[in-house]
Design a protein around this motif. Structure first.
Motif: not given
Length: 380
Positions: A112, A114, A165
């Protein structure tokens, strides 16, 4: 709408002919308590006595966090992902049903990444999320292109259908990428800058510095600054891992999961756990409610009060009534916060649920404890 969905869980569980198999309800509620216990309104909400009754009767265990733990990693553990660092990025991507090709979540390392705004206050960092509503697809594409130009030959950044995201897929799975706790553990809270550098390490800090330099003075950020929006001056790396399609050896103990969350949907797909928008009769249910965590991330005590009152009224009080009747076998409340996980479990045979006839006659039933005093007795 979530609270109206949740209110159906216990009600549906006892409709019709009672099931012979015991039924259980698991409530997963990040940030059950307001983090500043000294705030004059932290325990000043209508349903505090009812919540205190459950917490005083139930058995409590407390598990402190590791460096990269968060409520997301605790959630993954509930679904059989017992790795120290479960593949949260891949699982979240898997749960984004609008994604055209969900197979991209399997078989490769994902992180991830973000977009966030990092601000310095004295010796601390303050991490703020980027509102997806303020990010156009054109702006996201421009930022992602710049990052991919910088990291050409090392991997690729991409955004899901949710514009806030982002992910990074490294070409070299042995590369030393930073893998921190999820944003949710840190949003709105001060982060020690020196401690963060130590956790990142030399290579991780260098990797993140390259990203920040790439984003600095980017035309998209210049435009955001002109419009009074927080600039995207960093990404937050977390949830790295590889999701295999071979399946899990251990299945969750519940039969149905409820909650509007991409990671939860991904966990349900990976563990073959049914996911629904409302409960069905005779099912042991798992309910995820992130409204309290969302309110704390925005430092909105009023919204948190609304959420905690709704949780008690629509979930906890009906469940307590069903425990007392014996139509529900147990209630488990799992409540991670910024430091660790609180877990309460209350069985239907607990004597405190049913005062004796003599206690009722004498008016000597168990008093509901004061929530603030109860919380003060706990130690990590």
């Amino acid at each position: 709408m979530l609270h109206s969905i949740h209110s159906q869980v216990v009600r549906h569980m006892h409709l019709g002919t009672p099931s012979r198999s015991p039924m259980h309800l698991t409530l997963f509620v990040p940030d059950l308590l307001w983090p500043d216990h000294e705030h004059p309104q932290a325990f000043d909400f209508d349903q505090a006595p009812a919540l205190a009754r459950l917490l005083s009767l139930a058995d409590l265990s407390i598990t402190p966090y590791g460096a990269s733990d968060s409520w997301e990693s605790v959630l993954a553990h509930c679904f059989g992902f017992h790795d120290t660092q479960p593949p949260l990025g891949a699982l979240r991507l898997l749960g984004q049903t609008a994604t055209a090709d969900v197979t991209q979540a399997y078989g490769r390392t994902l992180l991830c990444a973000d977009p966030v705004n990092l601000d310095f206050i004295q010796q601390s960092l303050v991490l703020s999320p980027i509102n997806a509503a303020t990010l156009s697809r054109e702006a996201v594409d421009a930022l992602i292109k710049s990052l991919n130009d910088e990291f050409a030959g090392e991997g690729s950044f991409f955004a899901s259908d949710t514009s806030s995201q982002w992910y990074f897929a490294p070409l070299d799975t042995a590369s030393h990428l930073p893998n921190l706790a999820a944003c949710s553990r840190l949003l709105g809270r001060r982060i020690d800058a020196d401690e963060s550098r130590q956790v990142l390490g030399r290579e991780g800090l260098h990797w993140l510095n390259r990203i920040q330099m790439c984003l600095n003075s980017h035309p998209v950020n210049d435009d955001r600054d002109r419009h009074g929006l927080p600039v995207i001056n960093s990404i937050w790396p977390w949830g790295m891992g590889t999701l295999n399609s071979t399946g899990l050896n251990e299945r969750p103990e519940f039969e149905l999961a409820i909650g509007d969350n991409d990671l939860l949907r991904g966990l349900c797909i990976a563990s073959n756990t049914p996911h629904a928008e409302s409960a069905v009769a005779g099912a042991s249910c798992f309910v995820l409610d992130t409204r309290l965590a969302d309110a704390i991330a925005q430092d909105d005590l009023d919204a948190w009060h609304v959420a905690i009152n709704a949780l008690v009224l629509t979930q906890i009080e009906p469940a307590m009534a069903q425990l007392q009747k014996g139509t529900l076998s147990s209630l488990t409340l799992i409540a991670p916060d910024a430091h660790g996980t609180y877990r309460w479990r209350l069985q239907a045979d607990h004597k405190g649920l049913r005062p004796s006839w003599l206690q009722r006659l004498l008016g000597n039933t168990r008093q509901k404890p004061d929530l603030k005093r109860l919380v003060a007795t706990w130690s990590r």
